[in-house]
Structure formats: structure tokens, C-alpha cells
Scaffold this active site. Structure first.
Site, PDB file in Angstrom:
ATOM      1  N   LYS A 259      19.676   4.353  38.550  1.00  0.00           N
ATOM      2  CA  LYS A 259      18.964   3.399  37.690  1.00  0.00           C
ATOM      3  C   LYS A 259      18.448   4.120  36.444  1.00  0.00           C
ATOM      4  CE  LYS A 259      14.804   0.405  37.629  1.00  0.00           C
ATOM      5  NZ  LYS A 259      13.671  -0.128  38.417  1.00  0.00           N
TER       6      LYS A 259
ATOM      7  N   ASP B 102      10.087   0.275  31.666  1.00  0.00           N
ATOM      8  CA  ASP B 102       9.940  -0.980  32.407  1.00  0.00           C
ATOM      9  C   ASP B 102       8.548  -1.572  32.199  1.00  0.00           C
ATOM     10  OD1 ASP B 102      10.040  -3.109  34.125  1.00  0.00           O
ATOM     11  OD2 ASP B 102      10.067  -1.906  35.970  1.00  0.00           O
TER      12      ASP B 102
ATOM     13  N   LYS C 146       3.875  -6.279  33.496  1.00  0.00           N
ATOM     14  CA  LYS C 146       3.044  -5.423  34.349  1.00  0.00           C
ATOM     15  C   LYS C 146       1.638  -5.333  33.770  1.00  0.00           C
ATOM     16  CE  LYS C 146       6.670  -2.307  36.066  1.00  0.00           C
ATOM     17  NZ  LYS C 146       6.607  -2.675  37.479  1.00  0.00           N
TER      18      LYS C 146
ATOM     19  N   ASP D  56      11.164   5.221  34.871  1.00  0.00           N
ATOM     20  CA  ASP D  56      12.011   4.286  35.607  1.00  0.00           C
ATOM     21  C   ASP D  56      13.507   4.575  35.424  1.00  0.00           C
ATOM     22  OD1 ASP D  56      11.982   2.262  37.463  1.00  0.00           O
ATOM     23  OD2 ASP D  56      11.907   0.631  36.002  1.00  0.00           O
TER      24      ASP D  56
ATOM     25  N   ASP E 215      10.324  -8.663  36.637  1.00  0.00           N
ATOM     26  CA  ASP E 215      10.014  -7.250  36.892  1.00  0.00           C
ATOM     27  C   ASP E 215      10.899  -6.660  37.996  1.00  0.00           C
ATOM     28  OD1 ASP E 215       8.743  -4.865  36.543  1.00  0.00           O
ATOM     29  OD2 ASP E 215       6.863  -5.451  37.515  1.00  0.00           O
TER      30      ASP E 215
ATOM     31  N   GLU F 126      13.912  -5.964  37.922  1.00  0.00           N
ATOM     32  CA  GLU F 126      15.060  -5.823  37.018  1.00  0.00           C
ATOM     33  C   GLU F 126      16.016  -4.734  37.450  1.00  0.00           C
ATOM     34  OE1 GLU F 126      12.357  -4.192  36.647  1.00  0.00           O
ATOM     35  OE2 GLU F 126      13.156  -2.201  36.252  1.00  0.00           O
TER      36      GLU F 126
ATOM     37  N   ARG G  76      17.334  -4.031  40.308  1.00  0.00           N
ATOM     38  CA  ARG G  76      18.449  -4.556  41.112  1.00  0.00           C
ATOM     39  C   ARG G  76      19.429  -5.345  40.248  1.00  0.00           C
ATOM     40  NH1 ARG G  76      14.136  -7.550  44.872  1.00  0.00           N
ATOM     41  NH2 ARG G  76      12.942  -5.782  44.136  1.00  0.00           N
TER      42      ARG G  76
HETATM   43  N1  BES Z   1      10.326   0.145  38.425  1.00  0.00           N
HETATM   44  C1  BES Z   1       9.635  -0.751  39.264  1.00  0.00           C
HETATM   45  C2  BES Z   1       9.247  -0.139  40.611  1.00  0.00           C
HETATM   46  C3  BES Z   1       8.105   0.821  40.616  1.00  0.00           C
HETATM   47  C4  BES Z   1       6.808   0.373  40.469  1.00  0.00           C
HETATM   48  C5  BES Z   1       8.332   2.151  40.842  1.00  0.00           C
HETATM   49  C6  BES Z   1       5.763   1.271  40.515  1.00  0.00           C
HETATM   50  C7  BES Z   1       7.280   3.046  40.903  1.00  0.00           C
HETATM   51  C8  BES Z   1       6.005   2.614  40.739  1.00  0.00           C
HETATM   52  C9  BES Z   1      10.494  -1.975  39.554  1.00  0.00           C
HETATM   53  O1  BES Z   1      11.300  -2.376  38.520  1.00  0.00           O
HETATM   54  C10 BES Z   1       9.557  -3.089  39.840  1.00  0.00           C
HETATM   55  O2  BES Z   1       8.835  -3.472  38.958  1.00  0.00           O
HETATM   56  N2  BES Z   1       9.568  -3.578  41.072  1.00  0.00           N
HETATM   57  C11 BES Z   1       8.704  -4.611  41.478  1.00  0.00           C
HETATM   58  C12 BES Z   1       9.489  -5.557  42.341  1.00  0.00           C
HETATM   59  C13 BES Z   1       8.766  -6.821  42.644  1.00  0.00           C
HETATM   60  C14 BES Z   1       8.592  -7.646  41.404  1.00  0.00           C
HETATM   61  C15 BES Z   1       9.551  -7.581  43.693  1.00  0.00           C
HETATM   62  C16 BES Z   1       7.540  -3.984  42.244  1.00  0.00           C
HETATM   63  O3  BES Z   1       7.755  -3.046  42.996  1.00  0.00           O
HETATM   64  O4  BES Z   1       6.421  -4.435  42.052  1.00  0.00           O
HETATM   65 ZN    ZN Z   2      11.859  -0.969  37.184  1.00  0.00          ZN
HETATM   66 MN    MN Z   3      10.299  -3.691  37.202  1.00  0.00          MN
END
Ligand code: BES
Ligand code: ZN
Ligand code: MN
Length: 499
Positions: free
Chosen positions: A268, A273, A280, A291, A350, A352, A354
């Protein structure tokens, strides 16, 4: 840093600094004992003064030790002998290197290979030492004056081993460790660079540069038009909300026979992000520059494979984009069509990672891969589940799981398996599309992996959620370069270089 292996008599070995180990209660480790004898008991006499009793973290620099050709002797605490694990041995090395960096040595000899850690052979112990040393000397300086930079940085480290018959394994360990460490350093550096420098185009240029540096590496970068032609509607929907064009970076490393199937690594490469319209919150949002660490670990592993000239075919795929809120950005409820033909309802913009990964994973089908492993800072939920120590491992393939878990242990870069059972799949049901991009509050790391599993039916596949391990926050904020060591270990084993 340069690394060398040395055997033979330590007492006549000329070096600016000889590093020796002292266990708990001032017990001298193997090489230290020999040095003490040569010095006429001077080292143990000095220890009796009580300035170092052998705890990990302690150091004591000695000058003018008689009977030794070394200019200085650095004693480092190694803790209790029975508790000298690989993890502790790495701390000892890091501690020694930290102190050496404050001196004017610039060059030193580590004589810490006897006794070996309780859970390591010589190869593992020395490779760990190289990685720990290189890890400690890494400093970020691209956008900041490094005021605390060592005046005489450590440029050369010699690793001493007891027996001549051991130099083969030792030299291999140092070579492998050095390449892994260079890969780790590259991954750290890319991760640490800010989002306004390390953009998808920057990563693409970096890949092109690697392609120029190594003959065995061919690099291809697909632009948005090309991705549109391929039908990558999920990936492009993420980048639509950003002014930086997305890139699909593909690196082909050919080191194996032309008819052997490639190992494919997918990372990725989300260079920032913000969450998109599902924005966020502000706290620690800067850390979302990390990210792209999945992509960075793929770059680092490619570098290690190239430097070692591994006899393997490797393909690296890094989908790279930003995720920002904008008039053209994805909106909750939007439905996009992925390259696989499956439609996706985007309930949270968020989620994204996947979306960009699923199209990259479909793209991998064309390589007829031996295996596909993807790395992604995919979910905060994985950090909640496992903390900051292992990567989360997901795969429907038990044999592959075992291979990856073992490689993680061998490389001291561990993963822990979480379930990928079909029981979770209904959480991704959508009333309006083939699949939703989120699966609700429960088991967020699992449902993210379940999402990816819908796009990986045509080959052996594993997913590593590296959200907890790719960087550390707080005062020591910085990329870790993980899981480059784990991935390189897998390549060393698959290529037959290591049994
Ligand atoms: N890049 C983030 C995941 C992340 C968050 C990694 C904090 C490390 C620390 C990812 O894109 C994301 O935002 N995931 C969301 C998914 C949710 C919306 C289902 C998450 O983990 O909150
Ligand atoms: Zn992300
Ligand atoms: Mn995200």
C-alpha cells in the site's frame, strides 16, 4: 556503514575500539576473558571498582589497557548469561553503537559472538548485530539540520568470531544483514519523508532510479489513463479527490530461471491519508504520511534482493495515491466498479487502502504468481488487536501461514496469525453493490482482510496488516523499516540461498 568479519587472536588485533561483553555480576564473556588474561587481569581489576556490574544498558570505556593492540576497550553490559536472548543481544549491540557514536572511534570491533544468545546460531546472531548496528546509526536529515549528528560517525564495524571454520557462516550473515539493513534504511527514509515530498510521483521516480541502479530490475509505471483503460475504478476513485496523480508502480526483478513463477509483493503506497470526506480527526493526523509504509517495505525488499543478486523472480507492485477530501472525492454511498468487475459501495471513504489494493491485487493475476503477499497499514483495529509488536497475518493457506510465521521468527520481525474465516464475510454485505468497503465495528482488521480476499481467489495469497509496526509515534517518531527483514527472509529461503 562497512562490515567485516575477523577471526584469530584478538589481543594483537589493531582497532580504535574493541567491544567486549560483561555479564551480570561482572562475569566476563568469552572474548573478554581472553582479553583480560592478556592484560594481566587489568580489566577484571578495573571492574572491581564497581563502575559496571553487567546490566544491559551499561557501558564503560577503558583506555591504555596493557597487553592489547586495541586503542580502547569498550565494556558493555550483557545482563544475566542465561537471559541473553536474541532480543537482549540486539539491545547490547545498539547500546554499544550508541556510545561509539559519541566517540571519535569511527571504526570498532565487536567481539560479542561468544557465548551466542540462547536462541540463535552464529548466522542469526551476527546478522542481528549488523541490523541492530545499522538501525542505531540511521538518522533522518533530508529536511532538517542534524545538529546532534556524530562528529566522527561510525564508518566501519568488524565482527569478530572465534573459530576459523565459522567464517563462512559469518560472512554470509554479514552480507545478508547488510543488504537487509540497507532495505530497512530505505523503507524508513521513504516513510519519514513528508507527504508533500513523498508523493506518488516521487515514489515512481524512486522506483525508476532503482531500475537504473540495478540491471536485473525493470521498472514500469502506469499512469491514470492506463489504469482507467484497465478498469481500475476502485483505485482511481481514491485518487480522484487528490491533485497528485496516482501511480501504479511495478518492479520486475529477474534473478531466477525464466520459467520459475515469481513471488509477487504488493505494498500500500498511500502517501497521505486524511480520510477523504470521512475526514480523520486532527490528532496525530501527520502520522498518516506513513500510510505508504507497505509500499516502502516493498521498495526496501527489492533493494535487498538486488544487492544480494538473489536467484529468484520477484515482482513488486505498489499502488500509490493520496486520500484527501475534495469536490471530486469519493462520497459515502458512492459505488465504484473494481477491475475485477465487482462493484463496491464506499460507506466510509477512510477505508481507502483496500480500494487501491483490490485493483492492484487483480492486476497481479497476469503474473501467474507462485505467491502474492501484500503489506498494508490497513486498519487501526489491527493495532488495537495486536499492539505494536507483530504484524497481523491473514491467509486462507495454512502452509503459507507457517512459512511466513517461521520467517518472521528467523528474522526477528514477527507476525501473528488472525482468522480469515468465512463467518466474517457477511459483515461486508451491501444492499446496493457486490460488496461494502467496511464491515462494521467488530473485527475491523479481519473484515479488511476479508475484503481483500474477494480479489485474491486466483492465486496463493497472504496479507500483512502492518499498521502497528511500520512506524513508532511519540518523541522517537520514525519509520521502523518493518517488515523488510521478514520479506527478505522469505526470499532468502524461497530462492534456496538459505535452507
Ligand atoms: N491508514 C488507515 C489505517 C491506520 C489508522 C493505520 C491508524 C495506522 C493507524 C486506514 O486507511 C484507515 O483509515 N482505516 C480505517 C478503516 C475504517 C474506516 C473501517 C480505520 O482503521 O479506522
Ligand atoms: Zn489508509
Ligand atoms: Mn484511511
Amino acid at each position: 556503514m562497512e562490515f567485516k568479519v575477523k577471526t584469530g587472536d584478538l589481543t594483537t588485533h589493531k582497532t580504535p575500539c574493541l567491544v567486549l561483553g560483561v555479564f551480570d555480576r561482572r562475569k566476563l564473556a568469552g572474548a573478554a576473558e581472553a582479553a583480560d588474561r592478556a592484560s594481566g587481569g587489568q580489566i577484571s581489576a578495573l571492574l572491581k571498582k564497581g563502575d559496571l556490574d553487567g546490566e544491559i544498558g551499561q557501558t564503560l570505556m577503558l583506555y591504555d589497557v596493557p597487553g592489547l593492540a586495541a586503542e580502547r576497550v569498550l565494556l558493555v553490559g550483557c545482563g544475566k548469561k542465561k537471559e541473553l536472548t536474541r532480543a537482549n543481544a540486539r539491545k547490547v549491540v545498539a547500546c554499544a553503537i550508541g556510545l561509539l557514536q559519541l566517540t571519535h572511534c569511527g571504526d570498532a570491533t565487536l567481539a560479542l559472538s561468544e557465548p551466542l544468545p540462547t536462541d540463535a546460531d552464529l548466522y542469526a546472531a551476527l546478522r542481528d548485530s549488523v541490523l541492530a548496528a545499522q538501525d542505531k546509526v540511521y538518522r533522518y536529515s533530508q529536511t532538517k539540520e542534524d545538529k546532534k549528528a556524530p562528529k566522527t560517525p561510525l564508518k566501519r564495524l568488524t565482527l569478530w568470531v572465534g573459530g576459523k571454520q565459522e567464517t563462512g557462516a559469518a560472512e554470509q550473515a554479514v552480507r545478508h544483514g547488510h543488504a537487509m539493513a540497507n532495505g530497512v534504511a530505505l523503507a524508513k527514509e521513504l516513510g519519514n519523508l513528508p507527504g508533500n515530498i513523498c508523493t506518488p510521483s516521487y515514489l515512481a521516480d524512486k522506483a525508476q532510479q532503482l531500475g537504473k541502479d540495478f540491471k536485473a530490475l525493470k521498472v514500469e509505471v502506469l499512469n491514470e489513463d492506463k489504469m482507467a483503460e484497465l478498469g481500475m475504478g476502485a483505485l482511481l476513485s481514491v485518487s480522484r479527490g487528490s491533485r497528485e496523480p496516482a501511480k501504479l508502480i511495478i518492479m520486475h526483478y529477474k534473478g531466477g530461471k525464466s520459467d520459475t513463477k515469481p513471488v509477487v509483493l504488493v505494498g500500500k503506497g498511500l502517501t497521505f491519508d486524511a480520510g477523504g470526506i470521512s475526514l480523520k480527526s486532527a490528532a496525530e493526523m501527520d502520522e498518516m504520511k506513513y500510510d505508504m509504509c507497505g509500499g516502502a517495505s516493498v521498495f526496501g525488499t527489492v533493494l535487498a534482493a538486488c544487492e544480494l543478486g538473489l536467484p529468484i523472480n520477484l515482482i513488486a507492485v505498489v499502488p500509490s495515491s493520496e486520500n484527501l477530501p475534495d469536490g471530486a472525492a469519493n462520497k459515502p454511498g458512492d459505488i465504484v466498479t473494481s477491475m475485477s468487475g465487482q462493484t463496491i459501495e464506499i460507506l466510509n471513504t477512510d477505508a481507502e487502502g483496500r480500494l487501491i489494493l483490490c485493483d492492484a491485487l487483480t492486476y497481479c493475476e497476469r503474473f501467474d504468481p507462485a505467491v502474492v503477499i501484500d503489506m498494508a497499514t490497513l486498519t487501526g483495529a489491527c493495532v488495537v488487536a495486536l499492539g505494536k509488536h507483530p504484524a497481523g497475518l491473514f491467509t486462507p493457506d495454512d502452509r503459507l501461514a507457517e512459512e511466513i510465521l517461521k520467517a518472521g521468527d528467523a528474522a526477528a520481525d514477527r507476525a501473528w496469525r488472525l482468522p480469515l474465516w468465512d463467518d466474517y464475510q457477511p459483515q461486508l454485505d451491501s444492499n446496493f453493490a457486490d460488496i461494502a468497503n467496511i464491515g462494521g465495528r467488530e473485527a475491523g482488521a479481519v473484515t479488511a482482510a476479508c475484503f481483500l480476499s474477494r480479489f485474491t481467489k486466483k492465486y496463493r495469497w497472504a496479507h500483512l496488516d502492518i499498521a502497528g509496526i511500520a512506524w513508532v509515534g511519540g518523541k522517537e517518531k520514525g519509520g521502523t523499516g518493518r517488515p523488510v527483514a521478514l520479506l527478505t527472509q522469505i526470499l532468502l529461503e524461497r530462492s534456496g540461498v538459505l535452507k
